[in-house]
Design an enzyme around this catalytic site. Structure first.
Site, PDB file in Angstrom:
ATOM      1  N   GLY A 132      22.040  39.047  48.848  1.00  0.00           N
ATOM      2  CA  GLY A 132      21.824  39.003  50.514  1.00  0.00           C
ATOM      3  C   GLY A 132      20.564  38.012  50.434  1.00  0.00           C
ATOM      4  O   GLY A 132      20.250  37.941  51.689  1.00  0.00           O
TER       5      GLY A 132
ATOM      6  N   HIS B 225      24.887  49.999  41.917  1.00  0.00           N
ATOM      7  CA  HIS B 225      24.580  48.852  42.728  1.00  0.00           C
ATOM      8  C   HIS B 225      23.187  48.686  42.555  1.00  0.00           C
ATOM      9  O   HIS B 225      22.386  49.829  42.853  1.00  0.00           O
ATOM     10  CB  HIS B 225      25.348  48.850  44.030  1.00  0.00           C
ATOM     11  CG  HIS B 225      24.835  47.853  44.735  1.00  0.00           C
ATOM     12  ND1 HIS B 225      23.669  47.427  45.508  1.00  0.00           N
ATOM     13  CD2 HIS B 225      25.840  46.899  45.109  1.00  0.00           C
ATOM     14  CE1 HIS B 225      23.997  46.075  45.924  1.00  0.00           C
ATOM     15  NE2 HIS B 225      24.881  45.590  45.764  1.00  0.00           N
TER      16      HIS B 225
ATOM     17  N   LYS C   8      28.791  47.826  52.414  1.00  0.00           N
ATOM     18  CA  LYS C   8      27.577  48.319  52.661  1.00  0.00           C
ATOM     19  C   LYS C   8      27.531  49.147  53.821  1.00  0.00           C
ATOM     20  O   LYS C   8      28.593  49.738  54.251  1.00  0.00           O
ATOM     21  CB  LYS C   8      26.511  47.114  52.855  1.00  0.00           C
ATOM     22  CG  LYS C   8      26.526  46.333  51.334  1.00  0.00           C
ATOM     23  CD  LYS C   8      25.226  45.483  51.267  1.00  0.00           C
ATOM     24  CE  LYS C   8      25.807  44.655  49.838  1.00  0.00           C
ATOM     25  NZ  LYS C   8      24.538  43.969  49.622  1.00  0.00           N
TER      26      LYS C   8
ATOM     27  N   ASN D 174      32.301  44.481  49.445  1.00  0.00           N
ATOM     28  CA  ASN D 174      31.279  45.603  49.550  1.00  0.00           C
ATOM     29  C   ASN D 174      30.664  45.774  50.787  1.00  0.00           C
ATOM     30  O   ASN D 174      29.802  44.691  51.151  1.00  0.00           O
ATOM     31  CB  ASN D 174      30.267  45.693  48.452  1.00  0.00           C
ATOM     32  CG  ASN D 174      29.061  46.660  48.635  1.00  0.00           C
ATOM     33  OD1 ASN D 174      29.274  47.510  49.526  1.00  0.00           O
ATOM     34  ND2 ASN D 174      27.973  46.303  47.933  1.00  0.00           N
TER      35      ASN D 174
ATOM     36  N   GLU E 266      25.508  41.318  38.974  1.00  0.00           N
ATOM     37  CA  GLU E 266      24.820  40.751  40.382  1.00  0.00           C
ATOM     38  C   GLU E 266      23.460  40.635  40.049  1.00  0.00           C
ATOM     39  O   GLU E 266      22.590  41.507  40.098  1.00  0.00           O
ATOM     40  CB  GLU E 266      25.261  41.843  41.259  1.00  0.00           C
ATOM     41  CG  GLU E 266      26.626  42.102  41.817  1.00  0.00           C
ATOM     42  CD  GLU E 266      26.621  42.691  42.876  1.00  0.00           C
ATOM     43  OE1 GLU E 266      27.355  42.352  43.782  1.00  0.00           O
ATOM     44  OE2 GLU E 266      26.005  44.020  43.259  1.00  0.00           O
TER      45      GLU E 266
ATOM     46  N   GLU F  13      21.196  48.148  45.185  1.00  0.00           N
ATOM     47  CA  GLU F  13      20.482  48.954  46.245  1.00  0.00           C
ATOM     48  C   GLU F  13      20.364  50.154  45.725  1.00  0.00           C
ATOM     49  O   GLU F  13      19.209  50.961  46.406  1.00  0.00           O
ATOM     50  CB  GLU F  13      21.219  48.564  47.419  1.00  0.00           C
ATOM     51  CG  GLU F  13      20.929  47.169  47.947  1.00  0.00           C
ATOM     52  CD  GLU F  13      22.231  46.495  48.496  1.00  0.00           C
ATOM     53  OE1 GLU F  13      22.953  47.275  49.077  1.00  0.00           O
ATOM     54  OE2 GLU F  13      22.059  45.273  48.792  1.00  0.00           O
TER      55      GLU F  13
ATOM     56  N   SER G 193      25.618  36.700  46.823  1.00  0.00           N
ATOM     57  CA  SER G 193      25.736  35.312  47.865  1.00  0.00           C
ATOM     58  C   SER G 193      27.003  34.597  47.518  1.00  0.00           C
ATOM     59  O   SER G 193      26.751  33.151  47.538  1.00  0.00           O
ATOM     60  CB  SER G 193      24.365  34.588  47.889  1.00  0.00           C
ATOM     61  OG  SER G 193      23.205  35.352  48.359  1.00  0.00           O
TER      62      SER G 193
HETATM   63  P1  PGA Z   1      25.650  39.652  49.255  1.00  0.00           P
HETATM   64  O1  PGA Z   1      26.005  40.993  48.417  1.00  0.00           O
HETATM   65  O2  PGA Z   1      27.372  38.670  48.767  1.00  0.00           O
HETATM   66  O3  PGA Z   1      25.619  39.867  50.592  1.00  0.00           O
HETATM   67  O4  PGA Z   1      24.943  38.870  48.425  1.00  0.00           O
HETATM   68  C1  PGA Z   1      26.755  41.423  47.284  1.00  0.00           C
HETATM   69  C2  PGA Z   1      26.350  42.687  46.785  1.00  0.00           C
HETATM   70  O5  PGA Z   1      25.284  43.272  46.908  1.00  0.00           O
HETATM   71  O6  PGA Z   1      27.530  43.227  46.128  1.00  0.00           O
END
Ligand code: PGA
Length: 251
Positions: free
Chosen positions: A174, A96, A11, A9, A168, A98, A214
């Site tokens: 993140g 997601h 982003k 992803n 997640e 976010e 992460s």
């Molecule tokens: P990250 O993001 O690996 O940077 O924690 C994962 C995601 O949001 O899909």
């Protein structure tokens, strides 16, 4: 045996030339490896068309990061499922955290998007997960259950078999804090049980449940060795070909 699926992803990262460079490095590296898993990349909208050309005849499949639930119309700034299909997407990330937290997407909105995606022949990567506060206050299972039952409302068994779920935990995204393999495995078992209750054991057995939050080259193998962790949704570590390749190789 479920074949593992590793998805990146991106982003809001990588302009067009950066996207070209990353995809070229990735496909070159992949062409030299015997990979056992499926690989999906989800670049920003502006790179999708170019990405589709670059991944053609490679092992990489293409996904988008979002879409609108309507087919067309006066929705300034939005992109439809048909538009994503037309540039070569097979997958779309929906729900997601976010999108939920920053853009206010509700379970109901996400459900509309999931149904539209499936109706249009796109495979959703449906994200669910609890916040730290929800975990610590003991309502994690209720939150996961609500996200699943509302997000998948009126999805058919056949459609469910086209859907990937990504667990997640919001506190792991993140942050550099990963769920332990045991913590992740426990939720994955619970998710599979919920899916079995709604869609039947056979559908639940086939379901790909990715872990996200992460995931890095140094923790991927252990997470992916768990029985019910069928892949990873990778954010930060998919932005460099080397680190994404190392995760892919550990699957
Ligand atoms: P990250 O993001 O690996 O940077 O924690 C994962 C995601 O949001 O899909």
């Amino acid at each position: 045996m479920r074949k593992k699926v590793i998805a990146g992803n991106w982003k809001m990262h990588k302009d067009l030339s950066e996207s070209q460079s990353l995809i070229t490095k990735l496909t070159n590296a992949l062409s030299k490896e015997e990979v056992k898993c499926d690989v999906i990349i989800c670049p920003p909208f502006t790179s999708l068309s170019e990405a589709a050309g670059l991944v053609k005849n490679t092992k990489v499949k293409l996904g988008a990061q979002n879409m609108h639930f309507e087919g067309r119309g006066a929705f300034t700034g939005e992109v439809s499922a048909a538009m994503l299909k037309s540039v070569g997407c097979e997958y779309v990330i929906l729900g997601h955290s976010e999108r939920r937290a920053i853009f206010g997407e509700s379970d109901e909105t996400i459900n509309k998007k999931i149904k539209k995606a499936l109706d249009s022949g796109l495979r959703p990567i449906f994200c669910i997960g609890e916040t730290l506060q929800e975990r610590e206050s003991g309502i994690m299972n209720d939150v996961i259950k609500r996200q699943i039952t509302e997000g998948l409302h009126q999805v058919s068994k056949g459609e469910m078999e086209q859907t990937i779920i990504a667990y997640e935990p919001v506190w792991a995204i993140g942050t550099g804090v990963t769920a332990t393999p045991d913590q992740a495995q426990e939720v994955h078992v619970y998710v599979r049980k919920l899916i079995a209750e709604i869609f039947g054991d056979d559908t639940a057995e086939k379901l790909i449940i990715q872990y996200g939050g992460s995931v890095k080259p140094n923790n991927a193998a252990e997470l992916l060795s768990q029985n019910d962790i069928d892949g990873a949704l990778v954010g930060g570590a998919c932005l460099e070909a080397d680190s994404f390749m190392n995760i892919i190789k550990s699957a």
